[in-house]
Design a protein around this motif. Structure first.
Motif, PDB file in Angstrom:
ATOM      1  N   VAL B  75       0.809  -1.227   0.000  1.00 22.60           N
ATOM      2  CA  VAL B  75       0.000   0.000   0.000  1.00 22.60           C
ATOM      3  C   VAL B  75       0.838   1.272   0.000  1.00 22.60           C
ATOM      4  CG1 VAL B  75      -0.347   0.481   2.487  1.00 22.60           C
ATOM      5  CG2 VAL B  75      -2.212   0.866   0.851  1.00 22.60           C
ATOM      6  N   THR B  76       2.076   1.216   0.515  1.00 23.18           N
ATOM      7  CA  THR B  76       2.865   2.451   0.617  1.00 23.18           C
ATOM      8  C   THR B  76       3.012   3.188  -0.732  1.00 23.18           C
ATOM      9  OG1 THR B  76       4.003   1.675   2.587  1.00 23.18           O
ATOM     10  CG2 THR B  76       5.069   3.448   1.360  1.00 23.18           C
ATOM     11  N   PRO B  77       3.365   2.492  -1.819  1.00 17.90           N
ATOM     12  CA  PRO B  77       3.441   3.207  -3.103  1.00 17.90           C
ATOM     13  C   PRO B  77       2.107   3.877  -3.464  1.00 17.90           C
ATOM     14  CG  PRO B  77       4.370   1.013  -3.295  1.00 17.90           C
ATOM     15  CD  PRO B  77       3.719   1.072  -1.949  1.00 17.90           C
ATOM     16  N   GLY B  78       1.003   3.161  -3.183  1.00 18.34           N
ATOM     17  CA  GLY B  78      -0.325   3.721  -3.466  1.00 18.34           C
ATOM     18  C   GLY B  78      -0.559   4.986  -2.666  1.00 18.34           C
ATOM     19  N   ARG B 146       9.807  -1.299   4.552  1.00 16.39           N
ATOM     20  CA  ARG B 146      11.234  -1.455   4.274  1.00 16.39           C
ATOM     21  C   ARG B 146      11.496  -1.357   2.788  1.00 16.39           C
ATOM     22  NH1 ARG B 146      11.433   0.076   8.314  1.00 16.39           N
ATOM     23  NH2 ARG B 146      11.710  -0.922  10.326  1.00 16.39           N
ATOM     24  N   PRO B 147      11.821  -0.177   2.271  1.00 16.79           N
ATOM     25  CA  PRO B 147      12.091  -0.036   0.825  1.00 16.79           C
ATOM     26  C   PRO B 147      13.364  -0.781   0.445  1.00 16.79           C
ATOM     27  CG  PRO B 147      12.584   2.013   1.994  1.00 16.79           C
ATOM     28  CD  PRO B 147      11.948   1.098   2.987  1.00 16.79           C
ATOM     29  N   GLY B 201      -3.808   0.950  -6.359  1.00 15.36           N
ATOM     30  CA  GLY B 201      -3.225   1.555  -5.171  1.00 15.36           C
ATOM     31  C   GLY B 201      -3.422   0.756  -3.901  1.00 15.36           C
ATOM     32  N   PHE B 202      -4.600   0.167  -3.732  1.00 11.23           N
ATOM     33  CA  PHE B 202      -4.924  -0.440  -2.447  1.00 11.23           C
ATOM     34  C   PHE B 202      -5.154  -1.943  -2.536  1.00 11.23           C
ATOM     35  CE2 PHE B 202      -5.516   4.035  -2.152  1.00 11.23           C
ATOM     36  CZ  PHE B 202      -5.065   4.358  -0.887  1.00 11.23           C
ATOM     37  N   THR B 228       6.084   3.341  -9.278  1.00  8.94           N
ATOM     38  CA  THR B 228       6.532   3.677  -7.925  1.00  8.94           C
ATOM     39  C   THR B 228       6.779   2.413  -7.106  1.00  8.94           C
ATOM     40  OG1 THR B 228       5.142   5.646  -8.079  1.00  8.94           O
ATOM     41  CG2 THR B 228       5.942   5.063  -5.891  1.00  8.94           C
ATOM     42  N   ARG B 229       5.860   1.467  -7.255  1.00  9.16           N
ATOM     43  CA  ARG B 229       5.952   0.215  -6.484  1.00  9.16           C
ATOM     44  C   ARG B 229       7.195  -0.579  -6.870  1.00  9.16           C
ATOM     45  NH1 ARG B 229       0.546  -1.952  -6.756  1.00  9.16           N
ATOM     46  NH2 ARG B 229       0.121  -0.907  -4.800  1.00  9.16           N
TER      47      ARG B 229
END
Ligand SMILES: Nc1ncnc2c1ncn2[C@@H]1O[C@H](COP(=O)(O)OP(=O)(O)OP(=O)(O)O)[C@@H](O)[C@H]1O
Ligand SMILES: [Mg+2]
Lengths: 314, 267
Positions: B75-78, B146-147, B201-202, B228-229
């Motif tokens: 979800v973080t990228p979203g 954690r990217p 996104g979700f 982004t993801r």
């Protein structure tokens, strides 16, 4: 470019409509350099519309406008370099402080840091805004906001300035402050185009006045010329001898006379020609006069009689 | 100075003006950044456990099991792209508010690079959006994200976020210029906030009904989020997604620019 060199602003047969509302129906304006021109008119006469066209904000539908010899349509940017505009409604940035507003203008005029600072402090001083310089205009009184507005329009050292109702909403002292600012500018050679609803203001400041009504300029001239345009002007005489009152009244086709007071009143436009004719008649009849006064109507009379509107003079 | 030098100088003047506005009126910035943070916490702590279990093994590479941890990664990228959509809500409002102020008419009677009035807004919003994304990313890390991005990946991520923001900002500048009132301007960009939900996104678009999935796969936010993801996960970026991201961003920017310019000159 065949525009006369000495005209700072020249508009020829200017027309503008909004939908089927013909706001300007072909007006001509000529403002000599270094003079003050006042456009007078009631609400909705088209004063702001005229200013907007002269300052490149709004295109006219027809006609030509030159400011300092440059066409506002073909050479808008050159015109903008030479003018300063203070619109009817405050054009300041409400979130910046007074000083920052002036700095903003300095940066946009590319004056450089030092010159921007110097001019800012000078203008703050001159416009009595020193104490307010650190506050945003949201906290200013109407008069202070106006002064900041005018100061901002002077930052670029314009040759021609446009002021749209600069004193509307100001108290008498605020009005006088703005008047003295305008007079000072004119002394420095700036041309001023001023719109107002106050006849007193036009009378005080303007070299020439044009009265705008119904999309036409219904009268134009010096304040004195305008005052002579309307009925209501008269010449009052006080005679030396009571027995000449009736004779004088008849010879001059007087509008009123009073034998007890020795006075005779003659309707007249107050011009030199009318005065000379009157003096000739007095000589012919050998009437002895103690006192002669010329009453020209004031601009209120002019305004009301030309525009036929009462509320606009308020 | 040349015309270009004047344009740059006027743009930087207008940008400074915008930054001062931002500092003087910080509540808008706070709302714009606060909203995605709330979304993030909501989705991680409230829905995360359940949604993570439903992701399926291959939705997020490298995470075998589902659960909250897997969902944070998903979800973080979203949320980051949602952050941009939230930031540009302020752009439309800011532009519309500016147009109601007399000062813009003053600018229009001055010999300045006219586009700078708009580019000042664009750059100001860009800074605001990047600031927002940074804050949200930091919060995500705090709650366990954690990217896996490489140094080059971070650079790519910065570029991608900036490009997406650029497209959406110009679009909303256009919306702000076209709006008749500040009120309207605060409503027209609202649908942008919904688009990450109607994309990947979700939840993965595979889980949607066919008709919705069709929309989700082709709307601009899905490639935005996918690129982004991938970058955050340290994976190779899909060529089609990258092309779509660049294409959409530039197209949106162009549309917004054209509308804004026309409206600015017409006013
Ligand atoms: N943008 C516009 N769209 C439509 N009509 C307009 C517009 N601007 C002005 N008008 C109309 O033009 C006419 C003249 O307006 P203008 O503002 O020039 O008058 P004014 O002399 O400045 O009046 P005031 O003394 O109230 O400031 C009015 O009838 C007004 O409704
Ligand atoms: Mg007006």
């Amino acid at each position: 470019m065949n525009t006369a060199k000495s005209l700072a602003i020249e508009a020829r047969s200017l027309t503008k409509s909004y939908g089927d509302n013909d706001v300007l129906g072909g007006i001509d304006i000529a403002v000599p350099e270094g003079s003050v021109f006042s456009l007078l008119g009631p609400n909705g006469a088209g004063k702001t519309t005229t200013v907007n066209i002269l300052t490149t904000l709004v295109p006219a539908d027809g006609g030509e406008v030159f400011v300092k010899g440059r066409s506002v349509t073909r050479d808008a940017d050159e015109v903008r370099k030479r003018i300063g505009v203070t619109g009817q409604f405050a054009a300041v940035d409400g979130l910046l402080t007074g000083r920052e507003n002036l700095h903003l203008m300095g940066s946009l005029h590319h004056l450089g840091k030092a010159e921007t600072r110097r001019r800012t402090e000078e203008l703050l001083e001159r416009f009595d805004l020193g104490e307010a310089a650190r506050r945003p205009p949201a906290t200013y009184s109407g008069g202070m906001k106006r002064r900041l507005d005018i100061a901002m329009c002077l930052m670029g050292d314009p040759q021609v300035i446009f002021l749209d109702e600069p004193t509307t909403g100001l108290d008498p002292s605020g009005r006088r402050t703005v008047w003295s600012i305008i007079r000072e500018l004119v002394r420095g050679g700036t041309t001023v185009f001023l719109t107002t609803q106050y006849l007193e203001e036009a009378d005080e400041l303007a070299d020439r006045i044009a009265v705008l009504d119904g999309g036409k300029i219904v009268a134009e001239g010096t304040p004195e010329q305008l005052k002579r345009l309307v009925p209501g002007g008269h010449i009052s005489l006080r005679l030396h001898r009571a027995d000449q009152v009736a004779l004088a009244a008849q010879a001059l086709s007087a509008s009123a006379f009073d034998a007890d007071q020795l006075t005779v009143q003659v309707a007249s436009d107050g011009s030199v020609r009318a005065l000379r004719a009157l003096l000739d008649a007095l000589d012919r009849e050998q009437i002895e006069v103690d006192e002669l006064t010329v009453h020209t109507p004031d601009l209120d009379d002019v305004f009301l009689s030309l525009t036929g509107r009462v509320e606009s003079a308020a | 100075m040349s015309t270009l030098a004047y344009t740059l100088s006027d743009t930087s003047t207008m940008l400074r003006r915008q930054l001062k506005h931002m500092i003087r009126y910080p509540s808008l910035t706070a709302i714009i950044i606060g909203m995605p943070v709330v979304f993030l916490l909501l989705f991680v702590y409230v829905f995360g456990g359940t949604l993570g279990n439903g992701l399926g093994g291959d939705a997020v590479a490298g995470t075998a099991a589902g659960g909250r941890e897997a969902y944070i990664a998903y979800v973080t990228p979203g949320i980051l792209v949602t952050t941009i959509a939230a930031a540009v809500q302020g752009t439309a409002i800011g532009v519309a508010m500016d147009m109601t102020e007399g000062i813009v008419d003053r600018f229009r009677t001055m010999s300045i690079a006219r586009v700078s009035v708009l580019t000042g807004h664009v750059l100001g919003s860009l800074i605001q959006a990047l600031l927002g994304v940074t804050v949200v990313l930091a919060v995500a890390v705090l709650v366990g994200f954690r990217p896996e991005a490489s140094a080059l990946g971070w650079l790519g991520l910065f570029g991608t976020i900036a490009l997406i923001a650029f497209g959406l900002i110009w679009l909303t500048v256009g919306m702000g210029m076209a709006a008749k009132s500040v009120e309207t301007a605060s409503n027209t960009p609202m649908p942008l906030l919904l688009l990450p939900f109607l994309g990947s996104g979700f939840v993965p678009t595979e889980s949607m009904p066919t008709w919705l999935r069709y929309f989700a796969d082709y709307q601009p936010f899905t490639p935005f989020i996918e690129v982004t993801r991938s970058l955050l996960a340290g994976e190779a970026v899909g060529g089609e997604d990258l092309a779509l991201t660049v294409g959409w961003s530039l197209a949106l920017a162009l549309i917004g620019y054209a509308v804004a310019k026309r409206k600015f000159n017409k006013r």
